[in-house]
Write an enzyme that holds these catalytic residues in place. Structure first.
Site, PDB file in Angstrom:
ATOM      1  N   ARG A  11       0.798  -1.225   0.000  1.00 45.64           N
ATOM      2  CA  ARG A  11       0.000   0.000   0.000  1.00 45.64           C
ATOM      3  C   ARG A  11       0.837   1.286   0.000  1.00 45.64           C
ATOM      4  O   ARG A  11       0.589   2.197  -0.784  1.00 45.64           O
ATOM      5  CB  ARG A  11      -0.821  -0.013   1.293  1.00 45.64           C
ATOM      6  CG  ARG A  11      -2.224   0.442   1.126  1.00 45.64           C
ATOM      7  CD  ARG A  11      -2.972   0.214   2.420  1.00 45.64           C
ATOM      8  NE  ARG A  11      -4.122  -0.633   2.169  1.00 45.64           N
ATOM      9  CZ  ARG A  11      -5.106  -0.837   3.036  1.00 45.64           C
ATOM     10  NH1 ARG A  11      -5.056  -0.266   4.223  1.00 45.64           N
ATOM     11  NH2 ARG A  11      -6.116  -1.591   2.729  1.00 45.64           N
ATOM     12  N   LEU A  68     -10.544  -4.600  12.158  1.00 44.30           N
ATOM     13  CA  LEU A  68     -11.796  -5.026  12.785  1.00 44.30           C
ATOM     14  C   LEU A  68     -11.510  -6.145  13.784  1.00 44.30           C
ATOM     15  O   LEU A  68     -12.062  -6.178  14.889  1.00 44.30           O
ATOM     16  CB  LEU A  68     -12.783  -5.499  11.714  1.00 44.30           C
ATOM     17  CG  LEU A  68     -13.304  -4.404  10.785  1.00 44.30           C
ATOM     18  CD1 LEU A  68     -14.045  -5.020   9.597  1.00 44.30           C
ATOM     19  CD2 LEU A  68     -14.228  -3.447  11.525  1.00 44.30           C
TER      20      LEU A  68
HETATM   21  C1  FAD Z   1     -13.275   3.386   4.478  1.00 42.35           C
HETATM   22  C2  FAD Z   1     -12.715   2.414   5.471  1.00 42.35           C
HETATM   23  C3  FAD Z   1     -12.667   1.061   5.175  1.00 42.35           C
HETATM   24  C4  FAD Z   1     -12.137   0.157   6.072  1.00 42.35           C
HETATM   25  N1  FAD Z   1     -12.094  -1.161   5.748  1.00 42.35           N
HETATM   26  C5  FAD Z   1     -11.641  -2.034   6.647  1.00 42.35           C
HETATM   27  C6  FAD Z   1     -11.673  -3.432   6.360  1.00 42.35           C
HETATM   28  O1  FAD Z   1     -12.085  -3.851   5.282  1.00 42.35           O
HETATM   29  N2  FAD Z   1     -11.222  -4.292   7.327  1.00 42.35           N
HETATM   30  C7  FAD Z   1     -10.755  -3.870   8.533  1.00 42.35           C
HETATM   31  O2  FAD Z   1     -10.376  -4.697   9.361  1.00 42.35           O
HETATM   32  N3  FAD Z   1     -10.713  -2.560   8.827  1.00 42.35           N
HETATM   33  C8  FAD Z   1     -11.158  -1.645   7.929  1.00 42.35           C
HETATM   34  N4  FAD Z   1     -11.119  -0.313   8.228  1.00 42.35           N
HETATM   35  C9  FAD Z   1     -10.635   0.122   9.552  1.00 42.35           C
HETATM   36  C10 FAD Z   1     -11.679  -0.186  10.615  1.00 42.35           C
HETATM   37  O3  FAD Z   1     -12.981   0.062  10.085  1.00 42.35           O
HETATM   38  C11 FAD Z   1     -11.455   0.684  11.836  1.00 42.35           C
HETATM   39  O4  FAD Z   1     -10.119   0.593  12.263  1.00 42.35           O
HETATM   40  C12 FAD Z   1     -12.351   0.198  12.970  1.00 42.35           C
HETATM   41  O5  FAD Z   1     -13.710   0.192  12.568  1.00 42.35           O
HETATM   42  C13 FAD Z   1     -12.188   1.098  14.170  1.00 42.35           C
HETATM   43  O6  FAD Z   1     -13.080   0.655  15.158  1.00 42.35           O
HETATM   44  P1  FAD Z   1     -13.088   1.373  16.563  1.00 42.35           P
HETATM   45  O7  FAD Z   1     -14.098   0.638  17.383  1.00 42.35           O
HETATM   46  O8  FAD Z   1     -11.729   1.508  17.086  1.00 42.35           O
HETATM   47  O9  FAD Z   1     -13.600   2.866  16.253  1.00 42.35           O
HETATM   48  P2  FAD Z   1     -14.855   3.404  15.445  1.00 42.35           P
HETATM   49  O10 FAD Z   1     -15.631   2.313  14.817  1.00 42.35           O
HETATM   50  O11 FAD Z   1     -14.359   4.505  14.583  1.00 42.35           O
HETATM   51  O12 FAD Z   1     -15.777   4.016  16.570  1.00 42.35           O
HETATM   52  C14 FAD Z   1     -15.427   5.172  17.276  1.00 42.35           C
HETATM   53  C15 FAD Z   1     -16.546   5.507  18.227  1.00 42.35           C
HETATM   54  O13 FAD Z   1     -16.107   6.513  19.134  1.00 42.35           O
HETATM   55  C16 FAD Z   1     -17.082   7.533  19.218  1.00 42.35           C
HETATM   56  N5  FAD Z   1     -16.397   8.765  19.604  1.00 42.35           N
HETATM   57  C17 FAD Z   1     -15.302   9.341  19.045  1.00 42.35           C
HETATM   58  N6  FAD Z   1     -14.969  10.456  19.708  1.00 42.35           N
HETATM   59  C18 FAD Z   1     -15.867  10.591  20.713  1.00 42.35           C
HETATM   60  C19 FAD Z   1     -16.063  11.539  21.740  1.00 42.35           C
HETATM   61  N7  FAD Z   1     -15.270  12.612  21.890  1.00 42.35           N
HETATM   62  N8  FAD Z   1     -17.115  11.366  22.584  1.00 42.35           N
HETATM   63  C20 FAD Z   1     -17.951  10.303  22.457  1.00 42.35           C
HETATM   64  N9  FAD Z   1     -17.807   9.372  21.492  1.00 42.35           N
HETATM   65  C21 FAD Z   1     -16.778   9.507  20.649  1.00 42.35           C
HETATM   66  C22 FAD Z   1     -17.709   7.560  17.847  1.00 42.35           C
HETATM   67  O14 FAD Z   1     -18.961   8.199  17.889  1.00 42.35           O
HETATM   68  C23 FAD Z   1     -17.793   6.066  17.539  1.00 42.35           C
HETATM   69  O15 FAD Z   1     -18.930   5.514  18.169  1.00 42.35           O
HETATM   70  C24 FAD Z   1     -11.649   0.618   7.328  1.00 42.35           C
HETATM   71  C25 FAD Z   1     -11.686   1.976   7.646  1.00 42.35           C
HETATM   72  C26 FAD Z   1     -12.206   2.875   6.720  1.00 42.35           C
HETATM   73  C27 FAD Z   1     -12.218   4.341   7.062  1.00 42.35           C
END
Ligand code: FAD
Length: 505
Positions: A259, A363
């Protein structure tokens, strides 16, 4: 739980057995803001091969113990998920993604694996009576006393400041893509977790490593929609503005190169084109049209919304900030250096990703390390003096503070030009100076957007300081004046403690 993505919800489910859990989300909870098509795992796969691919993507900086946990505990976490709410399109398919040596990308329901995982987690969380979910609730600070977490301050859905007392907090706030003008991330990815943690005296780590996805849709006034790696795996070509294929000049694997190499090749082609608003093309026109539509229904439909038929038209693309490898520094149970504070998911730096992420591991990381943090947090469960405090004062949620949007645009432009795919000392120093001068304008936020601006500003400074300190190129961090590894000095992870960047083995 600060965050209702994969990591926050998975942790909440684990912790609910020990006491009351409040899950905060600044927008809707458990909704995938973007299509996340893949999760890496395969029953047929050798764990050792997946381990090798992950370590090799991490370019020497992964913590092998953290990766081993990811791969060993991953299958169990997925079995649980299937039991809680089997993805609707029950057929699961394994595909080959960039930098993987075997077919191990798990897809559910076309291209929306992330959405299906969140749906299952949210359904499970809502079935547990100890879990409450507060949507549209914005956390503004961590409250600590004598080095221990005591609560969180927030703006409720009406924009009224509140304080919530608790015995432990998990930062699961996701990524920081909004630091950049071009990003695949949703508007929520404003680095809140890293900023809140740093202000509370927590160590942050590996922040210089930001992965840029090479191919995001680049059209005026259209969000930078991600054009998945699998398009190139299926045979899509990259062409410059003169319609010439160019990847062969940069890497023997051509379009299948890792990448960051593809992103750098695109940036170089854009530079040499001298176009005012440069981009390159992703070309699928030589592939079987009905196969493309069937294999990539979401990409096909999204591009069609913008009058772009990917089976007939060239797709304009540019690299865009995609994932953060760094974040809040934790141990293997998600624990930070402040008592009662944990982090998981993209907001955390567990050591799983090192200097670059293997596509599809994110994920899985949210599931595995969310669950581990939730388990570890059980030991923190104790009665708190007051579950919620009265509102402190009423602030309006809008209109936004004067000038805030302009400051955000400035930060994003600076990060895009000076801390993007290719970095230089002079550019990064300029970024640090400009950001330091901007600080007084963001010192007293009142509205959500102003808090986000302030968080972006702080995270931008931390990313820039880490990137300046790493005088080598490694993983996703590329410096023009230091194009090679310097293992002697920098085969170490960066940690920011107070105002110092240090490197630790
Ligand atoms: C376009 C795209 C495609 C992707 N494709 C893949 C894939 O195919 N496979 C893979 O493994 N990963 C993929 N990823 C990466 C993966 O989706 C993310 O790393 C993962 O979903 C992050 O999960 P998380 O639970 O850490 O955070 P998130 O799912 O981003 O959740 C963050 C949460 O925190 C909350 N939050 C943030 N700040 C605050 C605050 N100040 N106060 C209260 N709440 C707050 C938000 O509202 C949300 O609920 C992709 C990412 C993107 C952008």
């Amino acid at each position: 739980m600060m965050g209702a993505g994969v990591a926050g919800l998975r942790a909440a489910i684990e912790l609910a057995a020990a006491g009351r859990v409040l899950v905060l989300a600044k927008k809707e909870a458990g909704v995938s803001p973007q299509p996340a098509p893949d999760m890496t795992l395969s029953d047929e796969d050798e764990v050792t091969l997946h381990l090798q691919d992950t370590l090799s993507a991490g370019d020497g900086l992964c913590n092998p113990a953290a990766v081993k946990i990811l791969l060993e505990e991953g299958p169990g976490r997925i079995d649980e998920l299937m039991a809680w709410g089997r993805p609707r399109g029950t057929k699961l398919v394994f595909g080959l993604e960039n930098a993987h040596s075997r077919h191990r990308s798990l897809h559910a329901e076309g291209e929306s694996t992330g959405g299906e995982i969140l749906r299952a987690l949210r359904t499970k969380a809502e079935s547990l009576k100890n879990i409450s979910i507060a949507q549209f609730t914005f956390s503004t600070a961590l409250l600590t006393d004598a080095g221990h977490i005591t609560g969180v301050s927030l703006l409720d859905e009406k924009g009224v400041p509140q304080e919530v007392a608790c015995s432990a907090v998990l930062l699961a706030t996701g990524g920081m893509g909004q630091l950049y003008r071009n990003t695949t991330n949703s508007a929520e990815a404003t680095a809140d977790g890293v900023a809140l943690a740093y202000r509370a005296g927590v160590e942050v780590s590996d922040l210089e490593f930001i992965q840029f996805h090479p191919t995001a849709l680049y059209m005026k006034k259209v969000p930078r929609f991600l054009l998945s790696e699998e398009l190139r795996a299926e045979g899509a070509h990259l062409r410059n503005l003169e319609m010439n294929r160019f990847m062969g000049k940069y890497h023997p694997m051509g379009e299948q190169a890792p990448r960051d190499l593809v992103a750098r090749a695109i940036v170089h082609e854009m530079e040499v084109s001298r176009a005012k608003d440069p981009f390159v093309y992703l070309d699928l026109t030589h592939l079987n049209s009905s196969k493309v539509q069937k294999r990539f229904p979401r990409i096909y439909a999204t591009c069609m919304q913008h009058n772009l038929d990917i089976t007939e038209d060239m797709i304009p693309v540019r690299p865009a900030a995609h994932c953060a490898m760094g974040g809040v520094r934790t141990n293997l149970d998600g624990k930070t250096n402040v008592e009662g504070l944990y982090a998981a998911g993209e907001a955390a730096a567990t050591g799983v990703h090192g200097a670059n992420r293997l596509p599809g591991n994110s994920l899985l990381e949210g599931l595995v390390y969310g669950a581990r943090a939730g388990q570890a947090m059980r030991q923190e469960a104790k009665p708190v003096s007051r579950p919620t405090a009265e509102p402190k004062a009423a602030y309006s949620n809008g209109p936004v503070d004067a000038g805030v949007e302009e400051l955000i645009v400035l930060i994003q432009a600076l990060m895009e030009s000076e801390l993007g795919v290719v970095r230089t000392r002079m550019g990064m120093q300029k970024a640090v100076t400009t950001l330091e001068e901007m600080a007084p304008k963001l010192a007293h936020p009142k509205t959500r957007r102003a808090y986000e601006a302030s968080n972006l500003h702080l995270a931008a400074l931390l990313v820039a300081r880490s990137a300046l300190a790493r005088e080598e190129s490694r993983g996703a961090h590329y410096r023009r004046e230091y194009p090679d590894h310097d293992d002697k000095k920098f085969l170490k992870r960066s940690v920011i403690r107070g105002d110092k960047v240090i490197f630790v083995s």
